[in-house]
Design a protein around this motif. Structure first.
Motif, short mmCIF file in Angstrom:
data_model
loop_
_atom_site.label_atom_id
_atom_site.label_comp_id
_atom_site.label_asym_id
_atom_site.label_seq_id
_atom_site.Cartn_x
_atom_site.Cartn_y
_atom_site.Cartn_z
N SER A 1 0.82 -1.20 0.00
CA SER A 1 0.00 0.00 0.00
C SER A 1 0.86 1.25 0.00
CB SER A 1 -0.93 -0.01 1.22
OG SER A 1 -1.64 1.19 1.31
N LEU B 1 3.95 1.56 -1.13
CA LEU B 1 4.60 1.69 -2.43
C LEU B 1 3.65 2.30 -3.44
CD1 LEU B 1 6.59 -1.66 -2.61
CD2 LEU B 1 7.55 0.63 -2.38
N TRP B 2 2.39 1.89 -3.42
CA TRP B 2 1.40 2.44 -4.35
C TRP B 2 1.16 3.92 -4.07
CZ3 TRP B 2 -0.61 2.04 -8.83
CH2 TRP B 2 -1.79 2.70 -9.14
N HIS C 1 3.18 6.67 -5.65
CA HIS C 1 2.91 7.13 -7.00
C HIS C 1 1.63 7.96 -7.08
CE1 HIS C 1 6.12 4.61 -8.57
NE2 HIS C 1 5.69 3.69 -7.73
N SER C 2 0.99 8.24 -5.94
CA SER C 2 -0.33 8.85 -5.96
C SER C 2 -0.29 10.29 -6.45
CB SER C 2 -0.95 8.81 -4.56
OG SER C 2 -0.21 9.60 -3.66
N GLN D 1 6.48 8.38 -14.42
CA GLN D 1 5.37 7.94 -13.58
C GLN D 1 4.08 7.70 -14.37
OE1 GLN D 1 5.36 9.86 -9.47
NE2 GLN D 1 6.58 11.30 -10.64
N GLY E 1 3.70 3.54 -15.83
CA GLY E 1 3.17 2.42 -15.06
C GLY E 1 3.88 2.38 -13.72
N LYS E 2 3.74 1.29 -13.03
CA LYS E 2 4.34 1.17 -11.70
C LYS E 2 5.86 1.09 -11.83
CE LYS E 2 0.39 -1.17 -9.58
NZ LYS E 2 -0.07 -2.38 -8.88
N ASN E 3 6.54 2.06 -11.22
CA ASN E 3 8.00 2.07 -11.14
C ASN E 3 8.39 2.99 -10.01
OD1 ASN E 3 8.68 4.89 -12.28
ND2 ASN E 3 7.35 4.02 -13.88
N ASN E 4 9.66 3.02 -9.70
CA ASN E 4 10.12 3.81 -8.56
C ASN E 4 10.72 5.15 -8.95
OD1 ASN E 4 9.42 1.87 -6.58
ND2 ASN E 4 11.24 0.68 -7.11
N THR F 1 10.57 8.95 -9.65
CA THR F 1 9.69 10.03 -9.21
C THR F 1 9.95 11.35 -9.91
OG1 THR F 1 11.19 10.61 -7.40
CG2 THR F 1 9.45 9.00 -6.93
#
Length: 279
Positions: free
Chosen positions: A12, A14-15, A18-19, A98, A101-104, A106
């Motif tokens: 949660s 981690l998600w 990206h919010s 960002q 898709g999902k990645n780290n 920022t």
């Protein structure tokens, strides 16, 4: 059981990292007067097409953008007007990882870096946003900044404006003509005496596309500003231009909101907190 719960909490978190792109401007409210962005009328209707980006470069937020993933253009960029004399930086063009898709990642990054060092493909990047090749074959159009580098006062803040999530296809004669005059002469005159000037610059989606149908050509470009002296709002102003004519119409904030209301099918548009005067 405890391990499973911890894993769920971690996922949660981690998600939520990206919010800032997909849910709100809560990471960068400082670019909106009183932290309040324009109302939802300007947003793409389908949630999956909306992206709220806190534009980050070199560990700091530089401005905020509402981006339309489907049309591949920004709807608006919001920033604080701080023109400076720092020389314009070298033009590296950036995209927003960002949105992929999902990645780290920022921060904005160059396409070549994402492909060569992070193993993204160009097709992956192209799914959610415009890329350099979309703007390389424009005819009669140019890369039009919503937040121009000349409205920023540091090298890093200027550099951050060179992201394709801040760019729309803009009529060339307008770009180098009356809109350029408005951005760099009229804005300086109107903001004289302001302690802080909040700016929102936007593009009204049009009915035509460029880059083989990938990128929308806006029908209009517009700008709204709210001036503060100390903590008091003292004046506002606005402007709008059709994206096929070299003409800028000067308006009050109230007149601009009314014009945008017409362009958005009669849905009432509010750009700033009510403390900003409409006349």
């Amino acid at each position: 059981m405890l391990q499973l719960l911890l894993l769920q909490v971690l996922a949660s978190c981690l998600w939520l990292g990206h919010s800032e792109v997909v849910t709100s401007f809560e990471s960068c409210p400082q670019f909106f007067y009183e932290g309040a962005p324009p109302d939802a009328v300007l947003e793409p209707q389908k949630p999956e097409h909306r992206a709220r980006i806190c534009q980050r470069y070199r560990n700091a937020y530089r401005f905020a953008t509402l981006y339309d993933r489907k049309r591949r253009i920004p709807v608006y960029s919001a920033y604080i007007y701080k023109p400076g004399t720092v020389k314009k930086p070298h033009k590296w063009w950036y995209v927003e990882p960002q949105l992929i898709g999902k990645n780290n990642l920022t921060e904005m990054e160059r396409e070549s870096v994402l492909i060569d060092h992070y193993d993204f493909t160009l097709d992956q990047i192209k799914q959610s946003q415009a890329v350099l090749e979309d703007y390389n074959q424009l005819i009669g159009l140019d890369r039009g900044y919503l937040n121009p580098s000349g409205h920023q006062d540091s090298i890093d803040s200027k550099t951050a404006t060179f992201t394709l999530t801040n760019i729309v296809p803009l009529y060339n004669s307008l770009y180098i003509g009356q809109w350029n005059t408005y951005e760099f002469t009229t804005m300086r005159e109107k903001s004289e005496g302001c302690t802080t000037t909040y700016v929102i610059t936007g593009a009204v989606p049009g009915k035509t596309y460029v880059a083989q149908g990938r990128v929308n050509r806006p029908s209009h470009i517009w700008l709204a500003a709210c001036c503060l002296v100390g903590t008091e709002t003292t004046k506002t102003w606005g402007a709008i231009a059709e994206n096929d004519k070299n003409h800028v119409q000067n308006l009050s904030l109230g007149e601009l909101e009314a014009r945008l209301t017409e362009l958005y099918d009669g849905r009432k548009v509010t750009l700033f907190n009510n403390a900003c005067p409409r006349q």
